[in-house]
Design an enzyme around this catalytic site. Structure first.
Site, short mmCIF file in Angstrom:
data_model
loop_
_atom_site.label_atom_id
_atom_site.label_comp_id
_atom_site.label_asym_id
_atom_site.label_seq_id
_atom_site.Cartn_x
_atom_site.Cartn_y
_atom_site.Cartn_z
N GLU A 159 0.82 -1.23 0.00
CA GLU A 159 0.00 0.00 0.00
C GLU A 159 0.85 1.27 0.00
OE1 GLU A 159 -2.84 -0.57 3.20
OE2 GLU A 159 -3.67 -2.34 2.25
N ASN A 200 1.94 -5.01 -3.29
CA ASN A 200 0.54 -5.36 -3.05
C ASN A 200 -0.24 -4.08 -2.71
OD1 ASN A 200 -1.42 -7.57 -2.51
ND2 ASN A 200 -1.31 -6.90 -0.37
N HIS A 235 -10.58 -6.38 -2.18
CA HIS A 235 -11.62 -6.28 -1.15
C HIS A 235 -12.78 -5.52 -1.78
CE1 HIS A 235 -9.16 -7.83 2.11
NE2 HIS A 235 -8.20 -6.96 1.82
N GLU A 263 -6.28 -10.82 -1.65
CA GLU A 263 -7.06 -10.65 -0.41
C GLU A 263 -8.56 -10.62 -0.70
OE1 GLU A 263 -5.56 -7.44 2.03
OE2 GLU A 263 -3.48 -7.81 1.47
N ASP A 265 -12.36 -10.62 -1.00
CA ASP A 265 -13.66 -10.84 -0.36
C ASP A 265 -14.64 -9.86 -0.99
OD1 ASP A 265 -12.87 -8.48 1.07
OD2 ASP A 265 -12.41 -9.64 2.88
#
Ligand SMILES: *[C@@H]1O[C@H](CO)[C@@H](O)[C@H](O)[C@H]1NC(C)=O
Ligand SMILES: *[C@@H]1O[C@H](CO)[C@@H](O)[C@H](O)[C@H]1NC(C)=O
Ligand SMILES: *[C@@H]1O[C@H](CO)[C@@H](O)[C@H](O)[C@H]1NC(C)=O
Ligand SMILES: *[C@@H]1O[C@H](CO)[C@@H](O)[C@H](O)[C@H]1NC(C)=O
Ligand SMILES: *[C@@H]1O[C@H](CO)[C@@H](O)[C@H](O)[C@H]1NC(C)=O
Length: 345
Positions: A159, A200, A235, A263, A265
């Site tokens: 990030e 990432n 996400h 990651e 979801d």
């Protein structure tokens, strides 16, 4: 050592002898990992989840056998692994790594340089002192997990950007300037050259200012052989996926790096509506299709957990949840089916 060994033995015997207490909607041949192969299909795993399994009648072999990869949810982040300067605590990371190894998962190292879940002492450092502490952190953590536990990659910097594409003003950027990023990768490369080094981020899944900035950095670091892969966190909110996911993944692949969904979801308002459950199944398939469209360059998919029971979503985004492929009772959802169908092509 002895507690880790005891844990491994306990786990091994649990996995080999536990009967399946839940009637499943799918047969063993239909697993996420089989559908994803030769890619891995991973899950974020946290120690609270893993250590609860003896009290949790639903934590059974079926769910574990669905996966072929793991990412420690929090255990390898700076605040936990080096809470005080040069005082390293590998206990939590080792538990996830041992579980991963016992189940033949590939392991993603996550992560080395991140402004969040950062030990407070780091933010008090300046200049060369900060850099020295960072070199020591990267070197010590990577050396501990070197060539073991099926470790496959590290998220070196996590990030790094703001949504507008400027650098995030974390302690490294403020003290050392943007060169901290390639410099961190150079250190990681020197510790373990064959390992895949990833960058990432989130909100980089579609084409926008942030992913433009990430792409430019990746191109520059790839030219110096400093980076091997890009992780797209994914996400998502149901029904709100970027429409140019596949196109965006493709431009990173064209830069010569591999990519992974790291990651995933897809959350919705609670309680879940039928319409959202149907949309979620479509959205999971969309993500799988964007990955498989890249061929071998999309090497794996990781969901941020196995079951909603342990998902970070409800506590982080109150009022939302139902974001993973298995519900609170480890029952696979429609999205589980659509994921398998999409991965199979
Ligand atoms: C442990 O598992 C039980 C049973 O599934 C669940 O109710 C509980 O919330 C879990 N505990 C933690 C700390 O997650
Ligand atoms: C090390 O980490 C483990 C697991 O997170 C924790 O239980 C333990 O208290 C930590 N040890 C020290 C000395 O802080
Ligand atoms: C940083 O490390 C280098 C190399 O070990 C050393 O020469 C230097 O004095 C250190 N700087 C600080 C501020 O501690
Ligand atoms: C994207 O970057 C451009 C400059 O490169 C800027 O004008 C624009 O406002 C940015 N858009 C957003 C949404 O931040
Ligand atoms: C998933 O597919 C199986 C096999 O076709 C089916 O029996 C099951 O009902 C489906 N599950 C959901 C939640 O759609």
């Amino acid at each position: 050592m002895s507690s880790l060994l005891a844990f491994s033995l306990l786990l091994g015997s649990a996995l080999s002898t536990w009967a399946n207490p839940v009637s499943r909607q799918v047969s063993y041949s239909e697993t996420l990992k089989a559908a994803a192969a030769p890619r891995y299909f991973g899950a974020a795993l946290g120690v609270p989840h893993l250590l609860n399994f003896t009290h949790d009648p639903l934590f059974d072999t079926d769910a574990v056998l669905q996966f072929s990869g793991a990412t420690p949810e929090n255990e390898m982040k700076w605040a936990y692994i080096e809470p005080e300067r040069n005082v390293f605590n590998f206990t939590g990371g080792d538990i996830v790594a041992a579980f991963s190894e016992a189940n033949n998962y590939v392991l993603r190292g996550h992560n080395l340089v991140w402004y969040n879940e950062l030990a407070p002492w780091v933010e008090t450092l300046t200049g060369e002192d900060l850099w020295n502490a960072t070199v020591n952190h990267i070197t010590t953590v990577m050396t501990h997990y070197k060539e073991s536990f099926n470790l496959y990659c590290w998220d070196v910097v996590n990030e790094a950007f703001n949504d507008d594409g400027t650098y995030r003003e974390n302690v490294w950027y403020t003290q050392l300037g943007s060169d901290y990023v390639p410099n961190a990768y150079a250190v990681a490369r020197s510790v373990n050259a064959p390992l895949k080094l990833y960058i990432n981020d989130y909100n980089t899944e579609g084409i926008n200012n942030k992913s433009d900035a990430l792409l430019a950095l990746v191109q520059s670091m790839k030219a110096q052989d400093l980076v091997d892969g890009v992780g797209f966190q994914c996400h998502f909110i149901v029904g709100e996926l970027p429409t140019d996911l596949e196109e965006n993944f493709a431009r990173f692949v064209a830069a010569g790096v591999e990519i992974a969904v790291t990651e995933l979801d897809i959350r919705m308002n609670l309680p879940p509506s039928e319409a959202d459950i149907v949309q979620q199944a479509k959205d999971y398939a969309t993500v799988m299709n964007a990955c498989t469209a890249q061929g071998a360059a999309c090497v794996g998919v990781t969901t941020w957990g196995i079951t909603d029971l342990y998902s970070w979503v409800p506590s982080t985004f109150p009022g939302t949840g139902y974001a993973l492929l298995f519900d609170d009772n480890y029952v696979p959802k429609s999205a589980y089916n659509s994921t398998i169908y999409a991965l199979r092509g």
